[in-house]
Design a protein around this motif. Structure first.
Motif, PDB file in Angstrom:
ATOM      1  N   UNK A  78     -16.823  47.850  18.994  1.00 56.33           N
ATOM      2  CA  UNK A  78     -17.348  47.628  17.652  1.00 56.33           C
ATOM      3  C   UNK A  78     -18.428  46.564  17.683  1.00 56.33           C
ATOM      4  N   UNK A  79     -19.665  46.975  17.831  1.00 57.46           N
ATOM      5  CA  UNK A  79     -20.725  45.967  17.800  1.00 57.46           C
ATOM      6  C   UNK A  79     -20.866  45.385  16.397  1.00 57.46           C
ATOM      7  N   UNK A  80     -21.107  44.118  16.338  1.00 54.90           N
ATOM      8  CA  UNK A  80     -21.225  43.453  15.039  1.00 54.90           C
ATOM      9  C   UNK A  80     -22.697  43.230  14.733  1.00 54.90           C
ATOM     10  N   UNK A  81     -23.356  44.290  14.332  1.00 53.46           N
ATOM     11  CA  UNK A  81     -24.761  44.206  13.970  1.00 53.46           C
ATOM     12  C   UNK A  81     -24.840  44.369  12.465  1.00 53.46           C
ATOM     13  N   UNK A  82     -25.266  43.342  11.804  1.00 51.68           N
ATOM     14  CA  UNK A  82     -25.370  43.374  10.346  1.00 51.68           C
ATOM     15  C   UNK A  82     -26.839  43.323   9.961  1.00 51.68           C
ATOM     16  N   UNK A  83     -27.235  44.108   8.982  1.00 53.48           N
ATOM     17  CA  UNK A  83     -28.632  44.052   8.560  1.00 53.48           C
ATOM     18  C   UNK A  83     -28.929  42.717   7.892  1.00 53.48           C
ATOM     19  N   UNK A  84     -30.173  42.315   7.980  1.00 50.98           N
ATOM     20  CA  UNK A  84     -30.545  41.090   7.277  1.00 50.98           C
ATOM     21  C   UNK A  84     -30.511  41.353   5.785  1.00 50.98           C
ATOM     22  N   UNK A  85     -30.534  40.324   5.000  1.00 47.29           N
ATOM     23  CA  UNK A  85     -30.371  40.494   3.559  1.00 47.29           C
ATOM     24  C   UNK A  85     -31.499  41.335   2.954  1.00 47.29           C
ATOM     25  N   UNK A  86     -32.712  41.218   3.502  1.00 47.53           N
ATOM     26  CA  UNK A  86     -33.820  42.025   3.003  1.00 47.53           C
ATOM     27  C   UNK A  86     -33.609  43.501   3.268  1.00 47.53           C
ATOM     28  N   UNK A  87     -33.118  43.833   4.432  1.00 48.82           N
ATOM     29  CA  UNK A  87     -32.853  45.232   4.764  1.00 48.82           C
ATOM     30  C   UNK A  87     -31.721  45.780   3.903  1.00 48.82           C
ATOM     31  N   UNK A  88     -30.723  44.978   3.647  1.00 46.75           N
ATOM     32  CA  UNK A  88     -29.595  45.438   2.826  1.00 46.75           C
ATOM     33  C   UNK A  88     -30.053  45.720   1.400  1.00 46.75           C
ATOM     34  N   UNK A  89     -30.905  44.869   0.872  1.00 46.04           N
ATOM     35  CA  UNK A  89     -31.406  45.078  -0.494  1.00 46.04           C
ATOM     36  C   UNK A  89     -32.271  46.329  -0.545  1.00 46.04           C
ATOM     37  N   UNK A  90     -33.117  46.531   0.465  1.00 45.44           N
ATOM     38  CA  UNK A  90     -33.937  47.742   0.512  1.00 45.44           C
ATOM     39  C   UNK A  90     -33.062  48.985   0.571  1.00 45.44           C
ATOM     40  N   UNK A  91     -32.023  48.931   1.376  1.00 46.74           N
ATOM     41  CA  UNK A  91     -31.112  50.065   1.504  1.00 46.74           C
ATOM     42  C   UNK A  91     -30.448  50.371   0.165  1.00 46.74           C
ATOM     43  N   UNK A  92     -29.996  49.320  -0.528  1.00 49.16           N
ATOM     44  CA  UNK A  92     -29.341  49.525  -1.822  1.00 49.16           C
ATOM     45  C   UNK A  92     -30.321  50.069  -2.861  1.00 49.16           C
ATOM     46  N   UNK A  93     -31.574  49.607  -2.827  1.00 49.47           N
ATOM     47  CA  UNK A  93     -32.582  50.129  -3.754  1.00 49.47           C
ATOM     48  C   UNK A  93     -32.833  51.612  -3.513  1.00 49.47           C
TER      49      UNK A  93
END
Length: 91
Positions: A65-80
């Motif tokens: 289980x690699x722990x790769x989390x998107x940065x906050x900017x990428x997460x917001x773009x994904x949610x948009x």
């Protein structure tokens, strides 16, 4: 009495050492030696096998289980983008 002295001095060394220093590992080693000296020999073998299993299991979980989390900017773009696709489907 010497066994308890090793455990207590190892704990004190571990607690007072800096996080990346070799003294921290020395304190853990001293505690480990004291604990293994306290254990009856019949319990020493299962204790060692359990420690080896835990180290192996921890390494397996880390590899699977690699722990790769998107940065906050990428997460917001994904949610948009997700919100836009949901709105398009509703129309």
């Amino acid at each position: 009495m010497m066994k308890w002295t090793m455990i207590i001095s190892g704990w004190m060394l571990w607690r007072t050492a800096k996080s990346s220093s070799g003294w921290k590992w020395g304190g853990l080693a001293l505690m480990g030696i004291g604990i293994t000296a306290l254990l009856p020999k019949i319990l020493l073998v299962p204790f060692i096998l359990f420690a080896i299993y835990m180290m192996y299991h921890k390494r397996q979980v880390r590899e699977e289980w690699p722990t790769v989390a998107p940065s906050s900017g990428q997460a917001i773009d994904f949610l948009d983008e997700w919100e836009k696709t949901i709105q398009k489907k509703e129309e």
